[in-house]
Motif scaffolding. Structure first.
Motif, PDB file in Angstrom:
ATOM      1  N   GLY A 179     -16.814  -2.066   2.450  1.00 54.13           N
ATOM      2  CA  GLY A 179     -15.356  -2.038   2.278  1.00 54.13           C
ATOM      3  C   GLY A 179     -14.625  -2.370   3.564  1.00 54.13           C
ATOM      4  N   VAL A 180     -15.072  -1.799   4.671  1.00 52.73           N
ATOM      5  CA  VAL A 180     -14.461  -2.085   5.973  1.00 52.73           C
ATOM      6  C   VAL A 180     -14.697  -3.546   6.351  1.00 52.73           C
ATOM      7  N   ALA A 181     -15.886  -4.052   6.091  1.00 50.03           N
ATOM      8  CA  ALA A 181     -16.188  -5.457   6.403  1.00 50.03           C
ATOM      9  C   ALA A 181     -15.244  -6.396   5.658  1.00 50.03           C
ATOM     10  N   ALA A 182     -14.988  -6.096   4.388  1.00 47.35           N
ATOM     11  CA  ALA A 182     -14.074  -6.939   3.605  1.00 47.35           C
ATOM     12  C   ALA A 182     -12.656  -6.874   4.166  1.00 47.35           C
ATOM     13  N   LEU A 183     -12.222  -5.677   4.567  1.00 45.65           N
ATOM     14  CA  LEU A 183     -10.880  -5.544   5.152  1.00 45.65           C
ATOM     15  C   LEU A 183     -10.771  -6.282   6.484  1.00 45.65           C
ATOM     16  N   ARG A 184     -11.886  -6.393   7.184  1.00 42.98           N
ATOM     17  CA  ARG A 184     -11.881  -7.030   8.510  1.00 42.98           C
ATOM     18  C   ARG A 184     -12.169  -8.525   8.437  1.00 42.98           C
ATOM     19  N   GLY A 185     -12.227  -9.090   7.235  1.00 42.11           N
ATOM     20  CA  GLY A 185     -12.327 -10.529   7.121  1.00 42.11           C
ATOM     21  C   GLY A 185     -13.632 -11.085   6.580  1.00 42.11           C
ATOM     22  N   ALA A 186     -14.602 -10.232   6.242  1.00 45.89           N
ATOM     23  CA  ALA A 186     -15.840 -10.731   5.636  1.00 45.89           C
ATOM     24  C   ALA A 186     -15.516 -11.355   4.281  1.00 45.89           C
ATOM     25  N   ASP A 187     -16.334 -12.269   3.860  1.00 47.79           N
ATOM     26  CA  ASP A 187     -16.112 -13.015   2.623  1.00 47.79           C
ATOM     27  C   ASP A 187     -16.157 -12.086   1.411  1.00 47.79           C
ATOM     28  N   PRO A 188     -15.024 -11.883   0.727  1.00 49.92           N
ATOM     29  CA  PRO A 188     -15.001 -10.998  -0.433  1.00 49.92           C
ATOM     30  C   PRO A 188     -15.897 -11.481  -1.569  1.00 49.92           C
ATOM     31  N   ALA A 189     -16.145 -12.774  -1.636  1.00 46.08           N
ATOM     32  CA  ALA A 189     -17.022 -13.320  -2.677  1.00 46.08           C
ATOM     33  C   ALA A 189     -18.475 -12.892  -2.460  1.00 46.08           C
ATOM     34  N   VAL A 190     -18.793 -12.469  -1.245  1.00 45.19           N
ATOM     35  CA  VAL A 190     -20.126 -11.950  -0.941  1.00 45.19           C
ATOM     36  C   VAL A 190     -20.113 -10.421  -0.965  1.00 45.19           C
ATOM     37  N   VAL A 191     -19.125  -9.825  -0.302  1.00 42.82           N
ATOM     38  CA  VAL A 191     -19.088  -8.370  -0.115  1.00 42.82           C
ATOM     39  C   VAL A 191     -18.943  -7.617  -1.434  1.00 42.82           C
ATOM     40  N   TYR A 192     -17.986  -7.975  -2.268  1.00 39.43           N
ATOM     41  CA  TYR A 192     -17.708  -7.171  -3.453  1.00 39.43           C
ATOM     42  C   TYR A 192     -18.792  -7.256  -4.526  1.00 39.43           C
ATOM     43  N   PRO A 193     -19.419  -8.408  -4.770  1.00 32.55           N
ATOM     44  CA  PRO A 193     -20.565  -8.396  -5.701  1.00 32.55           C
ATOM     45  C   PRO A 193     -21.728  -7.531  -5.183  1.00 32.55           C
ATOM     46  N   VAL A 194     -21.954  -7.535  -3.865  1.00 32.42           N
ATOM     47  CA  VAL A 194     -22.995  -6.678  -3.294  1.00 32.42           C
ATOM     48  C   VAL A 194     -22.608  -5.208  -3.475  1.00 32.42           C
ATOM     49  N   ALA A 195     -21.356  -4.869  -3.209  1.00 33.16           N
ATOM     50  CA  ALA A 195     -20.882  -3.491  -3.394  1.00 33.16           C
ATOM     51  C   ALA A 195     -21.029  -3.060  -4.855  1.00 33.16           C
ATOM     52  N   ALA A 196     -20.731  -3.966  -5.786  1.00 35.90           N
ATOM     53  CA  ALA A 196     -20.879  -3.654  -7.214  1.00 35.90           C
ATOM     54  C   ALA A 196     -22.343  -3.391  -7.557  1.00 35.90           C
ATOM     55  N   LEU A 197     -23.233  -4.184  -7.009  1.00 35.07           N
ATOM     56  CA  LEU A 197     -24.663  -4.007  -7.251  1.00 35.07           C
ATOM     57  C   LEU A 197     -25.153  -2.678  -6.675  1.00 35.07           C
ATOM     58  N   VAL A 198     -24.774  -2.393  -5.434  1.00 30.90           N
ATOM     59  CA  VAL A 198     -25.169  -1.137  -4.782  1.00 30.90           C
ATOM     60  C   VAL A 198     -24.615   0.063  -5.558  1.00 30.90           C
ATOM     61  N   GLY A 199     -23.364  -0.034  -5.981  1.00 31.26           N
ATOM     62  CA  GLY A 199     -22.742   1.061  -6.721  1.00 31.26           C
ATOM     63  C   GLY A 199     -23.405   1.317  -8.059  1.00 31.26           C
ATOM     64  N   THR A 200     -23.781   0.247  -8.742  1.00 31.41           N
ATOM     65  CA  THR A 200     -24.370   0.372 -10.070  1.00 31.41           C
ATOM     66  C   THR A 200     -25.840   0.782 -10.011  1.00 31.41           C
ATOM     67  N   VAL A 201     -26.595   0.154  -9.126  1.00 28.35           N
ATOM     68  CA  VAL A 201     -28.040   0.367  -9.090  1.00 28.35           C
ATOM     69  C   VAL A 201     -28.440   1.604  -8.285  1.00 28.35           C
ATOM     70  N   LEU A 202     -27.695   1.916  -7.233  1.00 29.61           N
ATOM     71  CA  LEU A 202     -28.063   3.039  -6.374  1.00 29.61           C
ATOM     72  C   LEU A 202     -27.102   4.223  -6.456  1.00 29.61           C
ATOM     73  N   PHE A 203     -25.838   3.956  -6.234  1.00 32.62           N
ATOM     74  CA  PHE A 203     -24.855   5.021  -6.052  1.00 32.62           C
ATOM     75  C   PHE A 203     -24.738   5.933  -7.271  1.00 32.62           C
ATOM     76  N   ALA A 204     -24.476   5.357  -8.422  1.00 32.82           N
ATOM     77  CA  ALA A 204     -24.305   6.165  -9.635  1.00 32.82           C
ATOM     78  C   ALA A 204     -25.580   6.932  -9.992  1.00 32.82           C
ATOM     79  N   PRO A 205     -26.757   6.273 -10.054  1.00 30.79           N
ATOM     80  CA  PRO A 205     -27.967   7.035 -10.394  1.00 30.79           C
ATOM     81  C   PRO A 205     -28.316   8.122  -9.368  1.00 30.79           C
TER      82      PRO A 205
END
Length: 171
Positions: free
Chosen positions: A34-60
């Motif tokens: 989230g901080v990386a995206a706010l600081r200019g990292a490519d949202p097309a890369v960051v947010y799909p990765v965050a969605a994957l991490v949230g779905t596969v790791l975080f929730a379970p």
């Protein structure tokens, strides 16, 4: 109350530590993304990765840590409602699991789908949520380490009752 042998108790504690630390680590990864995206990292890369991490790791991991924690409390002398610190941890963790499952995970999926079209408010939420969650996980860890506040008064046997019960069982 049911108690389990020391070996099983240690295995349960180890599983609780592993799942809780995994949850905390995933929190930190989501915060970093989230901080990386706010600081200019490519949202097309960051947010799909965050969605994957949230779905596969975080929730379970959040659900598993909660389940193992409840089992650990029920099967050890600590009990689920006997001590204030355990009850406080239960409330914190239950609220966090609900927020992870019903608010943050759907937001992460939404962010993964929108990527570059994500609003500034939603981008900020994807930093605030894991930051708050990390703080709450640290508070839960402190509670587990220091075990403050003692027993709840409702779970203490009355002095008069225990004496009578013991006397009655001797007859």
């Amino acid at each position: 109350m049911r108690r389990i042998p020391p070996t099983a108790r240690k295995a349960l504690l180890t599983l609780h530590l592993v799942t809780s630390l995994g949850w905390l680590g995933t929190d930190l990864v989501l915060l970093t993304l989230g901080v990386a995206a706010l600081r200019g990292a490519d949202p097309a890369v960051v947010y799909p990765v965050a969605a994957l991490v949230g779905t596969v790791l975080f929730a379970p991991l959040s659900v598993l840590a909660w389940l193992v924690g409840v089992a650990s409390a029920l099967l050890t002398p600590w009990g689920l409602l006997r001590h204030r610190w355990v009850l406080t941890k239960l409330v914190i963790t239950t609220v966090m699991v609900g927020l992870v499952l019903f608010l943050l995970t759907p937001k992460l999926r939404h962010a993964g789908a929108l990527s570059t079209a994500l609003s500034a408010r939603d981008r900020a939420d994807l930093v605030i949520a894991p930051a708050v969650s990390t703080i709450l996980m640290i508070i839960a860890t402190v509670l587990s380490t220091y075990k403050p506040w003692g027993r709840r008064s409702a779970t203490r046997p009355a002095a008069g009752r225990t004496g009578r019960v013991r006397a009655a069982t001797r007859m």
